[in-house]
Design a protein around this motif. Sequence first.
Motif, PDB file in Angstrom:
ATOM      1  N   ARG A   1       0.827  -1.210   0.000  1.00  0.00           N
ATOM      2  CA  ARG A   1       0.000   0.000   0.000  1.00  0.00           C
ATOM      3  C   ARG A   1       0.861   1.259   0.000  1.00  0.00           C
ATOM      4  O   ARG A   1       0.575   2.229  -0.713  1.00  0.00           O
TER       5      ARG A   1
ATOM      6  N   GLY B   1       0.898   3.902  -3.102  1.00  0.00           N
ATOM      7  CA  GLY B   1       0.576   5.310  -2.918  1.00  0.00           C
ATOM      8  C   GLY B   1       1.680   6.225  -3.422  1.00  0.00           C
ATOM      9  O   GLY B   1       1.411   7.251  -4.061  1.00  0.00           O
TER      10      GLY B   1
ATOM     11  N   GLN C   1      -8.094   0.798  -0.966  1.00  0.00           N
ATOM     12  CA  GLN C   1      -7.737   1.632   0.182  1.00  0.00           C
ATOM     13  C   GLN C   1      -6.828   2.783  -0.241  1.00  0.00           C
ATOM     14  O   GLN C   1      -7.004   3.927   0.214  1.00  0.00           O
TER      15      GLN C   1
ATOM     16  N   LYS D   1      -8.919   5.393  -1.943  1.00  0.00           N
ATOM     17  CA  LYS D   1      -9.731   6.132  -0.974  1.00  0.00           C
ATOM     18  C   LYS D   1      -8.884   7.181  -0.257  1.00  0.00           C
ATOM     19  O   LYS D   1      -9.337   8.327  -0.051  1.00  0.00           O
ATOM     20  N   GLU D   2      -7.667   6.828   0.094  1.00  0.00           N
ATOM     21  CA  GLU D   2      -6.790   7.785   0.770  1.00  0.00           C
ATOM     22  C   GLU D   2      -6.468   8.960  -0.139  1.00  0.00           C
ATOM     23  O   GLU D   2      -6.400  10.109   0.309  1.00  0.00           O
ATOM     24  N   ARG D   3      -6.276   8.689  -1.437  1.00  0.00           N
ATOM     25  CA  ARG D   3      -6.026   9.780  -2.373  1.00  0.00           C
ATOM     26  C   ARG D   3      -7.244  10.694  -2.487  1.00  0.00           C
ATOM     27  O   ARG D   3      -7.117  11.926  -2.505  1.00  0.00           O
TER      28      ARG D   3
ATOM     29  N   ASP E   1      -9.584  11.124  -0.248  1.00  0.00           N
ATOM     30  CA  ASP E   1      -9.733  11.865   1.016  1.00  0.00           C
ATOM     31  C   ASP E   1      -8.769  13.047   1.082  1.00  0.00           C
ATOM     32  O   ASP E   1      -9.046  14.051   1.745  1.00  0.00           O
TER      33      ASP E   1
END
Length: 362
Positions: free
Chosen positions: A273, A277, A307, A310-312, A314
């Motif tokens: 992960r 990222g 995931q 989603k973090e990007r 957010d």
Amino acid sequence: MLVASASASAAAMALAGTSAVAGATTPAEDGVRTTVHTAGRVEDGGDVLRYSWPGVYFEGRIRGTGVGIVLDDPAADYDVQVDGATVATLVTPGRTTHWVKGLRDGVHTVRLVKRNDTPWSTSAFGGFVAAPGGAVLARPAARSRQIEFVGDSLTVGYGNLSTSRDCDGEQLKRTTNVDVGYGALTARRLRADHQINAYSGLGMVRNYNGGTPEVTYRTFYDRALLNVPGDVWQNPGTWRPGLVVVHLGTNDFSTPLNPGEPWTDESLAAAYRGAYGAFVQKLRTRYGPRTTILAVGAGPFAGHVEQVVKERADAGDRRVRYWRLDDTGFDYSGCHWHYSARDHRLLADRLTSFVADLPIRW
């Protein structure tokens, strides 16, 4: 049509910028790139273009009754297409000029595409040559849309033309054709130029079965020439993809961890992960805020990819999108249980449909 091969000495002359056929026209005087269109990662040597990635293609236009294809490649296979039809497959052609003769006298489009992955070798293309009495014409225009595909053997098209899952090395080479893989098919359906920057066996942080742990896919991504350590592709400024499709993770998770590998299941997932990222951020920095990045999830790594996306989101980057690969109906009958040509068509159908609905800034 007849396909013939000129002598090695004739090819050497053509690669050096001198035609070996009286009256033939070679583009080398002004540089090969001035008369061919390519979207691939190439190193421009003036009278020759060098490259390593699979699926690199060159498109040109000639007037006359024949066209020569100047190559220096002992490792890869190629398809030659004239006016949209494949007229020859060149198997490890070496240093030669291949001629397609017997064309009707007129203007023709010609396309040369590298079928398979040969990361240990550097390929060289010396341009198209017109038969006596003909001429090499201005290069075709670039397409307004561009798509970059990042992946592993599934994106390479590993053994996709094989009639059996059991393949030796020779069969694998001959039955791999990235040009009938999902990336090239999707690009054609969307009328886009494309790059297939894919490397078999490599993962984001872990390679197939834990092999060659000193490198990963990310070691090679920046290169034009894969077998040249430290090489960095110089974007001529014309490669600005509206879409980058990342399909990496199968090799990271498809085999159980071996004794001695520096991972637990949890630490591997976390490392994947984190690296994913960072890779997405690299793409964003390289191509800017307009490019849509499509992260493909499948099997055991789908949740990790989701995931990351989603973090990007957010963090405010809404042009990173997630797509769960649907392999319903796949037969995996390519070499060693890879996608078959039929599977690639199904995947291209589904990917094209999904991409068509995205608000991409082409």
